[in-house]
Structure formats: C-alpha cells, structure tokens
Design a protein around this motif. Sequence first.
Motif, short mmCIF file in Angstrom:
data_model
loop_
_atom_site.label_atom_id
_atom_site.label_comp_id
_atom_site.label_asym_id
_atom_site.label_seq_id
_atom_site.Cartn_x
_atom_site.Cartn_y
_atom_site.Cartn_z
N ASN A 290 0.81 -1.22 0.00
CA ASN A 290 0.00 0.00 0.00
C ASN A 290 0.85 1.28 0.00
N ILE A 291 2.11 1.17 -0.46
CA ILE A 291 2.92 2.39 -0.62
C ILE A 291 3.44 2.42 -2.06
N MET B 54 -5.39 3.68 -5.30
CA MET B 54 -5.00 3.42 -3.91
C MET B 54 -6.20 3.60 -2.98
N LYS B 55 -6.25 2.70 -1.99
CA LYS B 55 -7.33 2.80 -0.98
C LYS B 55 -6.71 3.17 0.35
N ILE B 56 -7.35 4.04 1.06
CA ILE B 56 -6.85 4.45 2.37
C ILE B 56 -6.92 3.29 3.36
N PRO B 57 -5.91 2.99 4.19
CA PRO B 57 -4.69 3.77 4.35
C PRO B 57 -3.65 3.42 3.28
N PHE B 58 -3.00 4.44 2.74
CA PHE B 58 -1.92 4.17 1.78
C PHE B 58 -0.87 5.27 1.86
N GLN C 74 16.28 14.09 0.83
CA GLN C 74 15.37 13.51 1.81
C GLN C 74 14.73 12.24 1.24
N MET C 75 14.38 11.33 2.13
CA MET C 75 13.59 10.16 1.74
C MET C 75 12.32 10.26 2.59
N GLU C 76 11.23 10.64 1.94
CA GLU C 76 10.02 10.95 2.70
C GLU C 76 8.87 10.04 2.28
N MET C 77 7.98 9.79 3.23
CA MET C 77 6.79 9.00 2.93
C MET C 77 5.62 9.65 3.66
N GLN C 78 4.57 9.96 2.91
CA GLN C 78 3.35 10.51 3.53
C GLN C 78 2.32 9.40 3.51
N PHE C 79 1.78 9.09 4.69
CA PHE C 79 0.83 7.98 4.82
C PHE C 79 -0.55 8.57 5.12
N PHE C 80 -1.50 8.32 4.21
CA PHE C 80 -2.82 8.95 4.29
C PHE C 80 -3.80 8.02 5.00
N VAL C 81 -4.43 8.55 6.05
CA VAL C 81 -5.29 7.70 6.89
C VAL C 81 -6.63 8.39 7.16
#
Length: 508
Positions: free
Chosen positions: A62-63, A236-240, A267-274
């Motif tokens: 899911n990423i 994509m379906k939340i959470p992703f 930077q190595m960034e990840m935004q996780f949508f919930v």
Amino acid sequence: MATNEDLFKKIISHSKEYGYVFPSSEIYDGLSAVYDYGPFGVELKNNIKEFWWKSMVQYHENIVGLDSAIFMHPTVWKASGHVDAFSDPMIDNKDSKKRYRADVLVEDNVQKIEDKIQKEVEKARQRFGETFDEQMYRTTNPRVMENQAKIDTIKKRFYASLEKNDLADVKALIEELGIVCPVSGTKNWTDVRQFNLMFSTQMGSVNEDANEIFLRPETAQGIFVNFLNVQKSARMKIPFGIAQIGKAFRNEIVARQFLFRMREFEQMEMQFFVKPGEELEWFSYWKQERMKWHLSLGIPAEKYRFHDHDKLAHYANAATDIEFEFPIGFKEIEGIHSRTDFDLSAHQKFSGRKIQYFDQEKNEGFVPYVVETSIGLDRTFLAVLSNAYREEKLEDGSERVVLSLPAILAPIKVAILPLIKKDGLPEKAREIMDVLKYRYRCFYEEKDTIGRRYRRMDALGTPYGITIDHQTLQDNTVTIRDRDTMLQERIPVDGISEILGKKIAPIS
Ligand code: GAP
C-alpha cells in the motif's frame, strides 16, 4: 583515545581520501555546506536509497513511489506555510559579526547544565556502586534538583516566547543567561530576527513576467499536490502511502557540520494517508517501524533514541525525532510527524480544487490525515559511515583503518586480487571478475603487495576479497577474506557467486 571532535575530523578526511565525499568546487576553496559525492560515496548513497526504497515501496503493497519536480508553483509554499513561517530566529554578535540560531544558543546553554547534572550523577554512581538508584538521586539531590529546575524554567520561557513570536524576550533570555559568542567571547548581541530559509530564483525572462519561485525546502509538498493524481491513477485505498526520494534546499545559517547540515541535501520521505481519528495509531506504528529499519542497518540500538516533541508545529498533533549518536552528539536523523489534514486542506483552500478521498462504504468524501516519515539521506550516510569507521591495532603490532560497513550497503562488494602480477594469475582473476561483475560491484587490483591491497580495501569498506594464487590454477579454488575478521577460507571458483550472495544478504 581520540576525542569525538578528532574522530569527526578523521572521518571527514577519510571520506575525501577514499573518494566518498569532496567539498563542492574545491579548486575554488569550496562552497560552504555543499558537498559532492565521489566514486565510492555515490555507490554508498545509491545503496542506502535502494535499501530504503525496497523496505518502504517494494515490501509494502500500500505504498507507491513518486518523483516530483524540484520547482513548484509559488503558491504551494504560501499554502504550506513556508513563505510565512519557515524561518529560524537569528542573532548576530556585533564584535565577531557571526550569526547564530537563537534556539541553538539557548539549547547549548541547557546542554551545559544537563552535562553538570550528568557529571553529578556519574560521581554518585561510583560512590554508591550497585545500590545506586538514579531516579531517586535525581529527585532528591538538592544540587541536581536545582539545576533541573533551571533547565525547566529556561525551556518553558523560551518555548513560550517563540510561540508568541516575542523575539525581544528571546534576546533578553540570551542576555540573562550570560551567553557569549564562541568567537569573540562577548555578549554584544543584535536583536533577534526571523530569517527565512528558502532559496529563491526567477522563472521566465528577466522582465515583469518573471515569477519568483523557490527551491523546495522539503520533498513532502510534491506528494501533497499529487495526492489525487496518485490515488486515482494507482487506485489506492486508504490507508496508503506515497514515497519519494529527492533533493531539498535550505539556506542554513549554522552550517559547519559536514553532511549533518547542508544547504543542498536529499530527503527520503513518505506521507501515509489515513482516516481522521486513526492518525495517532498510525503514528505509533510508523514510529516503531522506522526504528526497526534503522536497527536493520546493523547499527547498535544504543546509538539511537527517540526525542518526542514538547513543542509541536502548528500543523502537527504528535511528533518525534529519531536521534542518532553522531560524533557531534545525539542529533536528529529522522522526523516522524502526525500532520493532521493541514497540508491537504491548505492546498484545497489555496487551489480552489476539492482534494478529498471518497469513502465508498459511507458514500462520503473526507480530507485524509497524514502521518509522515522523513529521513535525511545525507545524515543516514554520515551515520552509517561514522558507525563503520574504526582504527584497530592488530596482533602483529601494526595498525589498520577499517570501514565496517554493512555488506549490503558497501560501495564495492568484492575485491578481485591476483596474488602476483604474472604466471597467468591476472588472466584467471579477470576471468572470475567477468562472471561476478554482472551480479556484484567488483574492484580489480593487482598493484602492490597483497597485504597493502587488503589494507586499502579495508579502508574503503570492501567486505570481501577474493585472492587468486597458484593453487587456483591447479584446483580452481580461491581464498575469500572477510574484512572484519580478516579470516580466509578456501572455496571453489564455481561457488563464489552463491557464497557471496548468502554473505551479502540484507540484515533482517
Ligand atoms: N517534511 C518534513 C521535514 O522536512 P525536517 O525535520 O525539517 O522535516 C527531515 O527534515 C529530515 O531531513 C531531518 O530529519 C534530517 O535528516 C534531514 N535534514 C533536514 N535539514 C537538513 C540539512 N540542512 N542537511 C541535511 N539533512 C537535513
């Protein structure tokens, strides 16, 4: 024994000598806080990126990834708050003309008091031996309690002044604490002013049409403005999550700490949508997951700690730093932030576009909440390098410098070394290299004695050395030498690739 400052200097000069990191534009005396990665540095950096990318994107269904442009519409930075609030409180010393971050001056002062407490605690520990109860001592010893109260008062006042943007009080605090400029030794300070950290440039021709645009100070905004594009195109379906590796730029003032604080960095960034309301649960999840990732680099756990934020940024409802013990002390290597719906809502407002996720079950749309993990690639590089650097005294009295890099990250995985430069050994070595090079980054070397070549490979961090000798020509075997133990074993040429594969496997 080398002091930490000595150690830091040694790591910096070792990085240069062995082709890891060079000062930028060195022939013009360099450019402050900007660095170039050399032939082996670029390999290590790429390996760290791959290690992160695999663990975030490849191992999580899911990423998904993204590579957004560095240039973005100027309104992005208005919406994100960077135009108005991405600044540091700065103060100048009128005598030395040096500029400092006011918060760093205050934090250093607090650190000195903390050091005093620590000294007191250590003395007591030695006095009382095994029966020593540190917690009890800290809460009952009058001197320790007095110093702790001082720290608490300074912090409370400082954060309150920053919160109110009361810069006059920040200056008053610096004066009351008697903080002197490390260069001039005087207390002759200017007023404290806010200094925006974004670099700007002009886009378009040099006339009234030209727009001021910014070099992004974080990669995260590229993810937020692409939220709908990614969510819809990748279904994509939340959470992703959306992950990205890329350059960021900050006009840092205190920038004399090698790769730790750069003006151009990655930077190595990840935004996780919930879903709203689930963010704190995901925050704890990512906090643990990210610490596991750091430990999987094979660096001892005591080198890391969490630092939960007392003072939260206006958009966050929880935040923590993962700190690493660099030679310059425990400092932030990664930030994990619960950013609420601040960014998506702000972009919704400023762009006039609806940025929402549609919940099929409830038949309604909502603005997702975000948990962010944001790690500095260059700081990770520095952490890996400084953990790996060792000076060793060997049994025969000689010394060696070795970079004990995790094999999975090492720039060169295997050195191919014919024992001597004749008798058909170089030809046999080349034959072996021609097979191995498609799977592993190899390094061929035939110059100098074998001992010297081993030392050079140790200093470069190459985990394995394959030596081709006269016996190889007879029975098709070679020796494989382990960089850390320096032990050698004899193995068949046909088995090298598989044996290396097992040895280099990622640390789980
Ligand atoms: N999007 C969130 C963000 O940018 P940050 O704490 O400002 O948060 C995240 O930065 C990470 O980026 C830090 O933990 C650090 O590793 C790295 N970083 C920040 N400024 C840096 C600099 N000037 N030089 C090198 N790395 C830096």
